[in-house]
Design a protein around this motif. Structure first.
Motif, PDB file in Angstrom:
ATOM      1  N   MET A   1       1.024  -1.057  -0.034  1.00 51.33           N
ATOM      2  CA  MET A   1       0.001   0.027   0.081  1.00 51.33           C
ATOM      3  C   MET A   1       0.804   1.360   0.042  1.00 51.33           C
ATOM      4  N   GLY A   3       0.820   5.840  -1.213  1.00 48.97           N
ATOM      5  CA  GLY A   3      -0.055   6.763  -1.906  1.00 48.97           C
ATOM      6  C   GLY A   3      -0.926   7.485  -1.258  1.00 48.97           C
ATOM      7  N   ALA A   5      -5.054   8.994  -0.705  1.00 46.15           N
ATOM      8  CA  ALA A   5      -6.284   8.251  -0.665  1.00 46.15           C
ATOM      9  C   ALA A   5      -7.405   9.174  -0.166  1.00 46.15           C
ATOM     10  N   ARG A  42      -2.651  14.985  -6.868  1.00 43.56           N
ATOM     11  CA  ARG A  42      -1.478  14.754  -7.725  1.00 43.56           C
ATOM     12  C   ARG A  42      -0.708  15.843  -8.003  1.00 43.56           C
ATOM     13  N   SER A 166       0.376  12.496  -0.147  1.00 38.84           N
ATOM     14  CA  SER A 166       1.482  11.486  -0.558  1.00 38.84           C
ATOM     15  C   SER A 166       2.596  11.454   0.437  1.00 38.84           C
ATOM     16  N   GLY A 260      -2.012   4.604   2.930  1.00 39.81           N
ATOM     17  CA  GLY A 260      -2.976   4.761   1.766  1.00 39.81           C
ATOM     18  C   GLY A 260      -4.053   3.869   1.657  1.00 39.81           C
ATOM     19  N   GLU A 261      -4.463   3.307   2.780  1.00 41.97           N
ATOM     20  CA  GLU A 261      -5.760   2.371   2.728  1.00 41.97           C
ATOM     21  C   GLU A 261      -6.739   3.341   2.715  1.00 41.97           C
ATOM     22  N   THR A 277      -8.228   6.424  -5.057  1.00 43.74           N
ATOM     23  CA  THR A 277      -6.835   5.752  -4.362  1.00 43.74           C
ATOM     24  C   THR A 277      -6.138   6.330  -5.612  1.00 43.74           C
ATOM     25  N   GLU A 278      -4.665   6.448  -5.216  1.00 45.13           N
ATOM     26  CA  GLU A 278      -3.647   6.981  -6.151  1.00 45.13           C
ATOM     27  C   GLU A 278      -3.328   6.009  -7.251  1.00 45.13           C
ATOM     28  N   ASP A 279      -3.703   4.689  -7.048  1.00 49.83           N
ATOM     29  CA  ASP A 279      -3.502   3.611  -8.101  1.00 49.83           C
ATOM     30  C   ASP A 279      -4.780   3.805  -9.158  1.00 49.83           C
ATOM     31  N   GLY A 280      -5.514   4.683  -9.071  1.00 51.54           N
ATOM     32  CA  GLY A 280      -6.637   4.669 -10.103  1.00 51.54           C
ATOM     33  C   GLY A 280      -7.889   4.359  -9.721  1.00 51.54           C
ATOM     34  N   PHE A 281      -8.229   3.488  -8.541  1.00 46.17           N
ATOM     35  CA  PHE A 281      -9.349   3.090  -8.146  1.00 46.17           C
ATOM     36  C   PHE A 281     -10.234   4.197  -7.556  1.00 46.17           C
TER      37      PHE A 281
END
Length: 288
Positions: A1, A3, A5, A42, A166, A260-261, A277-281
């Motif tokens: 995890m 990043g 959120a 971002r 971040s 980041g959870e 979330t940062e990963d695009g979810f």
């Protein structure tokens, strides 16, 4: 995890008769807030700035029970409440009994940053708003409808946001118009640090639902304490708090961790919610 959120809510305990078009409008509003927050994160924005920004968006839109959409007291007046908390240093600010300020969450942040206190209420809070040039002022329509729906179909609810940025810094903010037809002077969980709002170096939490039950449970702080003292992960801590701490009350929780959870839980009939979330979810939802 890891990043950044974001999680946002528009209240727990949704009326099952809420028309489909209103459900769709709620989802669009929450999704729009997530997009705004994601763009800011971002660009390197800090969590405290993003939670204020997104709760301001929710207060300014009259859909939910905060800011322009606030519920009315038994006297047909408005008494808004809000709080905000920064996890890394646990600084916080809160306000209650606000009648004219468009964005109570921003006044709560001014209390945090520009007053020697953590909580101001009623006339003292209004005076502080004038000193701080927080506005603009607004007035409310006290008709028999709430946001275009008959009172019998409309169950307004609190808004809230939690963010981890971040750097791993967490923040939370919550804002409400309170219970519909509440007694004047009633204060709920939303402005109470540890009940409706909490942030620390581990996580950030915002709650919604039956305020009195949330206050008794110190629900937001309890999620953090369960992580800290029982060693549970974020979602496990949220689930435990919802199941074990509410003593029959109905509530919902959104939370993020420093890793980041993102997590949420509720034992009510639905909760307006969304997360990214940062990963695009990204997702938004209302029902189980």
């Amino acid at each position: 995890m890891g990043g950044w959120a974001i999680a946002v809510h528009g209240g727990a305990g949704v009326d099952s008769r809420l028309p489909e078009e209103r459900q769709a409008a709620a989802k669009r509003l929450l999704a729009g807030c997530l997009e705004i927050g994601a763009d800011a994160l971002r660009s390197g924005a800090m969590a405290i700035d993003v939670v204020e920004m997104l709760v301001r968006e929710l207060e300014t839109d009259p859909f939910f029970n905060s800011g322009r959409g606030s519920a009315l007291t038994a006297r047909g007046t408005v008494e808004m409440e809000a709080s905000i908390m920064n996890g890394p240093d646990r600084r916080c600010g809160a306000v209650s009994g606000i009648t004219t300020v468009k964005n109570p969450v921003s006044l709560a942040r001014r209390v945090m940053e520009f007053s020697p206190h953590s909580y101001l209420a009623f006339q003292g809070a209004e005076d502080f708003a004038i000193e701080q040039s927080v506005g603009p002022a607004m007035s409310f329509d006290t008709g028999i409808q709430m946001n275009g729906l008959p009172i019998s179909v409309y169950a307004p609810e609190t808004v809230g946001c939690v963010v981890v940025d971040s750097t791993g810094g967490c923040a939370a903010a919550t804002s409400t118009g309170g219970l519909m037809n509440k007694k004047c002077g009633r204060i709920g969980d939303s402005p109470l640090i540890g009940a409706g709002t909490y942030a620390c170096d581990l996580c950030a939490v915002s709650c919604t639902g039956e305020g009195e039950a949330i206050i008794r449970a110190t629900l937001a702080r309890d999620v953090a304490a369960i992580m800290e003292y029982k060693g549970l992960a974020l979602q496990e801590a949220v689930n435990y708090a919802i199941k074990e701490r509410l003593d029959g009350g109905k509530a919902g929780v959104i939370a993020v961790s420093k890793d980041g959870e993102v997590a949420y839980g509720f034992n009510s009939n639905g909760m307006f919610r969304g997360c990214a979330t940062e990963d695009g979810f990204m997702e938004v939802g209302i029902w189980e």
